[in-house]
Structures are given as C-alpha cells and as structure tokens.
Design an enzyme around this catalytic site. Structure first.
Site, PDB file in Angstrom:
ATOM      1  N   LYS A 163      -7.324   1.543  -3.132  1.00 56.51           N
ATOM      2  CA  LYS A 163      -6.948   1.196  -1.764  1.00 56.51           C
ATOM      3  C   LYS A 163      -7.441   2.439  -0.832  1.00 56.51           C
ATOM      4  O   LYS A 163      -7.797   2.144   0.388  1.00 56.51           O
ATOM      5  CB  LYS A 163      -5.645   0.529  -1.626  1.00 56.51           C
ATOM      6  N   THR A 176       0.856  -1.338  -0.077  1.00 54.62           N
ATOM      7  CA  THR A 176       0.099  -0.053  -0.015  1.00 54.62           C
ATOM      8  C   THR A 176       1.000   1.297   0.169  1.00 54.62           C
ATOM      9  O   THR A 176       1.760   1.353   1.010  1.00 54.62           O
ATOM     10  CB  THR A 176      -0.885   0.077   1.113  1.00 54.62           C
ATOM     11  N   LYS A 216      -0.019   5.665   8.352  1.00 53.94           N
ATOM     12  CA  LYS A 216       0.747   5.883   7.104  1.00 53.94           C
ATOM     13  C   LYS A 216      -0.338   5.718   5.764  1.00 53.94           C
ATOM     14  O   LYS A 216      -0.265   6.499   5.125  1.00 53.94           O
ATOM     15  CB  LYS A 216       1.688   4.557   7.246  1.00 53.94           C
TER      16      LYS A 216
END
Length: 307
Positions: free
Chosen positions: A186, A111, A254
């Site tokens: 995502k 990711t 993150k």
C-alpha cells in the site's frame, strides 16, 4: 438496492458469521456488500449512531464493543484510521482480541504500519487466532461499487479462507508475502498515486496558462501514453474546481508519514515523494485538510481561477 452500495453480482459462498469494525466512508459500504452477499454481519463503530444507522439500513446487528462484535464471529474485519485506532479496537478488555475465539481470522483493512500488523498478528497467534493485513485501494467509489483492490500480508491458508469474503467488495485481492507485506505494498501504491497526481496537477495548470481548451486536451490525453486512472478521474474535477472528498489531504498526509518512516528504516530514497508531502502539508496549513487530494491543483492554478 441500498443507496450506499451499488448492485454487483456476488459469487455463491457459504454464509459466514462476520464482525465488521469501523463504518467510515470505506467500511460502511464494505460491510454492506457482505450483508447483501448473504453473510451474517455484526458491526461496531465508535460513533454508535452510525452503527445503528447501518443496522437499520441493512437489517443486521450492531454491537456495543469490538469484543462483543468479535464474540459472535468466525471472521473479524476492521477498517479504521491509523495504528492507534487499530490498537484501540484490537486490544484491552473491550477490544476484538478479547472476544475472539481460537480459530478466528482477523482481516485488517486499515492503512497502517507494517510494524503494527506484525505486532497484532503475533498477539492473535498467541490466542490461536490468525491475522491478515489487507489495506485497500480504490477510494469511496470503489468501496460502493465493490471493486476495490486489496493487497495482503499473511499465511496462504488464511488468504484462501478470507478471499471469498473480500471478493464481495473487491475486484482483486493478492497475497504479497508474510505479515506486513500488504501494508508495504500500500505504501508503494501511495508513492505512485501522489506522483501521478502531482504530475497531473502541473499538467492541468500548465495547459490552462497556455490557453488550451483543457477539456478537449483531457479527451486527447486519455487516449494516449499519459492516460491513467488519476487523469480520467481527477482531471475533470480539477478543471471544475471540485475538491469534495474522495480521499482527503489529512489521510494522505498520514499515509505519507508511514511511507517516510518506512523509508528511513529501509534506506529507500524518495526525493519526489518528500517534495509532494511538503505540498500536502502546505495545503493543510491553508485550511484544506478535509478536502480531496486533488486540491494539489490549488497550489498551481491561476489565483483568479483557484477556489
């Protein structure tokens, strides 16, 4: 069956020479499924002991550098932490790109940002190789069971080439558009996840304070309009004050930073997500950075009940 993965039926496919880079809580079982499905897998991990452990468990090879792993493969896969980690294993004399031959396909399950996907995709193309950004959803349990959902960016022909391998550890993989589209999807996923999680944490805390039997309430709610994967999975663990990861606060912070940076670029308004990001930052400041994202509940539960 090896303990890090659960048995599942694999579709018959032609065995491929695969390099898998990154053996964290997701990558370890994903690479394991590839090995169990009959592919020839060479792994690399920054912590060599983990690579040796995987090699001993699954009876496949490990390599000392990403370049050496990639040199033995027609398809290279990676699942690492962030943009910097991805560049570190992809670039330089020991990076995967240095070992890749023309015609190699690189599938990135990290990711990361859409920008890094496009950047590395261009570099791969200059060497006659291909690149797909393919972030995953489903958590550690989904990786172990081989039922992840994968959202991809890249070319249709590369997607079709990669699909049989990805389906060894996924229940669905979908091409969303050109390079970077998987990462953008995502980000959409993470916006939805934290919104659901915050709503669930508030609901659980409210119900407890109102004196309801929340185990009974969850049984009712999971049969109605409020039902969600988050409720079914995280609701019971919230009530049990079980915040073992899962997916950590650190990693979600993150991911939400990636969302924030992309929103600044495209002009999207994310007021709720911004507030939830502040909640996660507060949890991290309290020392719970490595606990599960369901730790949001800690900020709302009665002080005498929170652990």
């Amino acid at each position: 069956m090896n303990p890090s993965i659960q048995a599942k039926p694999y579709e018959h496919t032609t065995p491929q020479k695969v390099a898998f880079i990154g053996l964290g809580v997701m990558g370890y079982p994903m690479a394991g499924h590839l090995a169990q499905a009959g592919h020839q897998v060479t792994v690399y991990n920054r912590n060599q002991a983990k690579a040796e452990q995987w090699s001993a468990q699954f009876k496949h090879e490990w390599a000392a550098t990403p370049a050496l792993a990639a040199a033995q493969a027609d398809i290279v896969m990676a699942c690492v932490g962030n943009d910097d980690d991805l560049r570190a294993i992809f670039l330089g004399p020991d990076g995967a790109l240095a070992g890749m031959k023309a015609g190699t396909l690189f599938i990135d399950h990290t990711t990361a940002s859409a920008e890094v996907a496009r950047e590395l995709g261009d570099l791969a193309s200059s060497k006659g190789a291909s690149f797909i950004d393919a972030p995953i959803s489903g958590g550690q349990a989904g990786a172990q069971k081989g039922v992840l959902s994968i959202m991809c960016g890249g070319k249709a022909e590369d997607m079709e080439r990669s699909r049989p391998l990805m389906m060894t550890y996924a229940q669905a993989c979908t091409l969303m558009g050109p390079l970077g589209s998987g990462q953008l999807c995502k980000m959409v996923n993470q916006i939805a996840v934290v919104g659901l999680l915050q709503g669930l944490a508030e609901a659980m805390a409210f119900g407890e304070r109102a004196g309801l039997d929340m185990e009974q309430a969850l049984s009712v709610l999971t049969k109605g309009a409020a039902r969600s994967w988050q409720m079914e999975t995280k609701g019971p663990t919230m009530l049990a004050r079980d915040f073992q990861p899962g997916f950590t606060v650190n990693w979600m912070l993150k991911d939400l930073d990636l969302v924030k940076q992309e929103a600044l670029r495209n002009g999207a308004l994310l007021p709720g997500t911004a507030l939830i990001q502040e909640q996660f930052a507060k949890i991290a400041e309290q020392g719970h950075r490595d606990m599960d994202i369901s730790t949001l509940f800690k900020l709302l539960a009665r002080p005498s009940e929170a652990t």
